[in-house]
Scaffold this active site. Structure first.
Site, PDB file in Angstrom:
ATOM      1  N   GLU A  72     -17.017  -3.372 -20.219  1.00  0.00           N
ATOM      2  CA  GLU A  72     -16.061  -2.675 -21.075  1.00  0.00           C
ATOM      3  C   GLU A  72     -15.436  -3.656 -22.066  1.00  0.00           C
ATOM      4  O   GLU A  72     -14.455  -4.336 -21.726  1.00  0.00           O
ATOM      5  CB  GLU A  72     -14.955  -2.040 -20.225  1.00  0.00           C
ATOM      6  CG  GLU A  72     -15.456  -0.978 -19.271  1.00  0.00           C
ATOM      7  CD  GLU A  72     -14.351   0.000 -18.902  1.00  0.00           C
ATOM      8  OE1 GLU A  72     -14.561   1.208 -19.097  1.00  0.00           O
ATOM      9  OE2 GLU A  72     -13.288  -0.434 -18.460  1.00  0.00           O
ATOM     10  N   SER A 127     -14.635   4.050 -25.240  1.00  0.00           N
ATOM     11  CA  SER A 127     -14.745   5.135 -26.220  1.00  0.00           C
ATOM     12  C   SER A 127     -16.034   5.952 -26.110  1.00  0.00           C
ATOM     13  O   SER A 127     -16.567   6.415 -27.125  1.00  0.00           O
ATOM     14  CB  SER A 127     -14.563   4.581 -27.638  1.00  0.00           C
ATOM     15  OG  SER A 127     -13.266   4.027 -27.774  1.00  0.00           O
ATOM     16  N   HIS A 137     -10.336  -3.680 -13.756  1.00  0.00           N
ATOM     17  CA  HIS A 137     -10.219  -3.046 -15.077  1.00  0.00           C
ATOM     18  C   HIS A 137      -9.355  -3.927 -15.983  1.00  0.00           C
ATOM     19  O   HIS A 137      -8.371  -4.521 -15.525  1.00  0.00           O
ATOM     20  CB  HIS A 137      -9.614  -1.651 -14.941  1.00  0.00           C
ATOM     21  CG  HIS A 137      -9.736  -0.859 -16.206  1.00  0.00           C
ATOM     22  ND1 HIS A 137      -8.890  -1.057 -17.265  1.00  0.00           N
ATOM     23  CD2 HIS A 137     -10.633   0.064 -16.597  1.00  0.00           C
ATOM     24  CE1 HIS A 137      -9.268  -0.252 -18.261  1.00  0.00           C
ATOM     25  NE2 HIS A 137     -10.320   0.436 -17.874  1.00  0.00           N
ATOM     26  N   ASN A 184     -12.597   7.786 -15.371  1.00  0.00           N
ATOM     27  CA  ASN A 184     -11.418   6.985 -15.040  1.00  0.00           C
ATOM     28  C   ASN A 184     -10.228   7.691 -15.681  1.00  0.00           C
ATOM     29  O   ASN A 184      -9.996   7.561 -16.874  1.00  0.00           O
ATOM     30  CB  ASN A 184     -11.586   5.563 -15.597  1.00  0.00           C
ATOM     31  CG  ASN A 184     -10.344   4.722 -15.392  1.00  0.00           C
ATOM     32  OD1 ASN A 184      -9.436   5.110 -14.655  1.00  0.00           O
ATOM     33  ND2 ASN A 184     -10.278   3.571 -16.048  1.00  0.00           N
ATOM     34  N   TRP A 185      -9.523   8.446 -14.850  1.00  0.00           N
ATOM     35  CA  TRP A 185      -8.406   9.227 -15.399  1.00  0.00           C
ATOM     36  C   TRP A 185      -7.203   8.369 -15.747  1.00  0.00           C
ATOM     37  O   TRP A 185      -6.245   8.849 -16.352  1.00  0.00           O
ATOM     38  CB  TRP A 185      -7.983  10.313 -14.397  1.00  0.00           C
ATOM     39  CG  TRP A 185      -8.894  11.501 -14.379  1.00  0.00           C
ATOM     40  CD1 TRP A 185     -10.003  11.720 -15.164  1.00  0.00           C
ATOM     41  CD2 TRP A 185      -8.781  12.662 -13.536  1.00  0.00           C
ATOM     42  NE1 TRP A 185     -10.575  12.931 -14.864  1.00  0.00           N
ATOM     43  CE2 TRP A 185      -9.840  13.530 -13.873  1.00  0.00           C
ATOM     44  CE3 TRP A 185      -7.885  13.043 -12.544  1.00  0.00           C
ATOM     45  CZ2 TRP A 185     -10.028  14.764 -13.233  1.00  0.00           C
ATOM     46  CZ3 TRP A 185      -8.067  14.275 -11.909  1.00  0.00           C
ATOM     47  CH2 TRP A 185      -9.123  15.122 -12.254  1.00  0.00           C
ATOM     48  N   LYS A 186      -7.189   7.116 -15.300  1.00  0.00           N
ATOM     49  CA  LYS A 186      -6.041   6.227 -15.537  1.00  0.00           C
ATOM     50  C   LYS A 186      -4.752   6.918 -15.038  1.00  0.00           C
ATOM     51  O   LYS A 186      -4.806   7.624 -14.054  1.00  0.00           O
ATOM     52  CB  LYS A 186      -5.971   5.822 -17.011  1.00  0.00           C
ATOM     53  CG  LYS A 186      -7.308   5.255 -17.492  1.00  0.00           C
ATOM     54  CD  LYS A 186      -7.243   4.577 -18.816  1.00  0.00           C
ATOM     55  CE  LYS A 186      -8.640   4.059 -19.175  1.00  0.00           C
ATOM     56  NZ  LYS A 186      -8.644   3.287 -20.405  1.00  0.00           N
ATOM     57  N   GLU A 208      -7.145  -3.263 -18.046  1.00  0.00           N
ATOM     58  CA  GLU A 208      -5.721  -2.907 -18.086  1.00  0.00           C
ATOM     59  C   GLU A 208      -4.974  -3.559 -16.923  1.00  0.00           C
ATOM     60  O   GLU A 208      -3.828  -3.973 -17.060  1.00  0.00           O
ATOM     61  CB  GLU A 208      -5.562  -1.374 -18.093  1.00  0.00           C
ATOM     62  CG  GLU A 208      -5.861  -0.822 -19.479  1.00  0.00           C
ATOM     63  CD  GLU A 208      -6.447   0.576 -19.510  1.00  0.00           C
ATOM     64  OE1 GLU A 208      -6.302   1.328 -18.532  1.00  0.00           O
ATOM     65  OE2 GLU A 208      -7.058   0.913 -20.548  1.00  0.00           O
ATOM     66  N   GLY A 228     -12.940   6.951 -19.976  1.00  0.00           N
ATOM     67  CA  GLY A 228     -11.506   7.194 -19.862  1.00  0.00           C
ATOM     68  C   GLY A 228     -11.129   8.503 -20.541  1.00  0.00           C
ATOM     69  O   GLY A 228     -11.293   9.584 -19.983  1.00  0.00           O
ATOM     70  N   GLY A 229     -10.661   8.402 -21.769  1.00  0.00           N
ATOM     71  CA  GLY A 229     -10.121   9.551 -22.509  1.00  0.00           C
ATOM     72  C   GLY A 229     -10.964  10.820 -22.424  1.00  0.00           C
ATOM     73  O   GLY A 229     -10.439  11.908 -22.116  1.00  0.00           O
TER      74      GLY A 229
HETATM   75  P1  PGA Z   1     -11.940   5.035 -22.874  1.00  0.00           P
HETATM   76  O1  PGA Z   1     -11.604   4.158 -21.553  1.00  0.00           O
HETATM   77  O2  PGA Z   1     -13.169   5.845 -22.552  1.00  0.00           O
HETATM   78  O3  PGA Z   1     -10.719   5.881 -23.077  1.00  0.00           O
HETATM   79  O4  PGA Z   1     -12.185   4.079 -23.974  1.00  0.00           O
HETATM   80  C1  PGA Z   1     -12.615   3.572 -20.785  1.00  0.00           C
HETATM   81  C2  PGA Z   1     -12.024   2.795 -19.639  1.00  0.00           C
HETATM   82  O5  PGA Z   1     -11.022   2.093 -19.843  1.00  0.00           O
HETATM   83  O6  PGA Z   1     -12.524   2.842 -18.505  1.00  0.00           O
END
Ligand code: PGA
Length: 243
Positions: A158, A200, A92, A8-10, A94, A221-222
């Site tokens: 998540e 994470s 998600h 998930n590149w956001k 967010e 994500g990250g």
């Molecule tokens: P993260 O994000 O791996 O940076 O914690 C995960 C996500 O929000 O899908």
């Protein structure tokens, strides 16, 4: 085929950066690794799709539940499919928290995405202060999937306090939450879902997490922004059998 490893590149990467990632990724990824997906920002979806040349899968991070029309700033599942995406992340945290997306709206999105031919990664998870009533929170969020045929759906657990914080949930927490999700969906929809863990995840902790039977893969994500790290995660997922 390996567990499902999803990037998930956001809101990260220009087209140029996405292309550079894909070049490095293609060079490093072993051919036998197939069960993975890159969910890119809309502007990069087509470049990622072109660059992957049919390997893996491409996804979007949101859709609007209409085919076309006067919905300024939105993108339909049909447009996402046209750009090469086969998956959509829906729900998600967010988007739930920053954009105020409600359970009702998310249910509409899931239904419309599936009807349009996209597969769905549906996210659920609790805030830190909700951790003590985890099951209730998850159950309430999963209600959005009631009455839906889940053949094209995977669920991602998540915990919000673990997203982008470097604070990964404990193995016990992950087991407990995944079992709660599996039980709820079995009762509610009559099928056993694939449940990904997100929050994470990186190559140094993914082995332990993906070794769990209750974990069908990871949503990252990250750590997915770095091609070398994402390849490592896919290789770890490849060591285990998917359901
Ligand atoms: P993260 O994000 O791996 O940076 O914690 C995960 C996500 O929000 O899908």
């Amino acid at each position: 085929m390996g567990k499902f490893v999803v990037a998930n590149w956001k809101m990260n990467k220009t087209i140029k950066e996405a292309r550079a990632f894909i070049d490095e990724f293609n060079a490093k990824l072993p051919k036998k690794c197939k069960n993975w997906c890159i969910c890119a920002p809309f502007t990069c979806v087509f470049a990622v799709f072109e660059g992957l040349k049919g390997a893996g899968a491409v996804g979007v991070q949101n859709i609007y539940p209409q085919e076309k029309g006067a919905f300024t700033g939105e993108v339909s599942p049909q447009m996402a499919l046209d750009a090469g995406a086969t998956w959509a992340i829906i729900g998600h945290s967010e988007r739930r928290n920053l954009m105020g997306e409600t359970d009702e709206f998310l249910a509409k999105k899931v239904k419309f995405a599936l009807e349009s031919g996209l597969k769905v990664i549906f996210c659920v998870g609790e805030k830190l202060e909700e951790h003590c009533r985890l099951k209730t929170v998850l159950k309430a969020e999963l209600k959005a999937l009631k009455g839906i045929d889940l053949s094209g759906v995977v669920i991602a657990y998540e915990p919000i306090w673990a997203i982008g914080t470097g604070r990964v949930a404990s193995i016990e927490d992950i087991k407990r939450a995944h079992l709660a999700i599996i039980e709820t969906i079995e009762k509610q929809n009559g099928v056993t879902p694939v449940v990904l863990y997100g929050g994470s995840v990186k190559s140094s902790n993914a082995g332990e997490i993906m070794a769990l039977d209750e974990v069908g893969g990871v949503l990252v994500g990250g750590a997915s922004l770095n091609a070398d790290e994402f390849v490592k995660l896919i290789e770890i997922g490849g060591k285990y059998e998917s359901k």
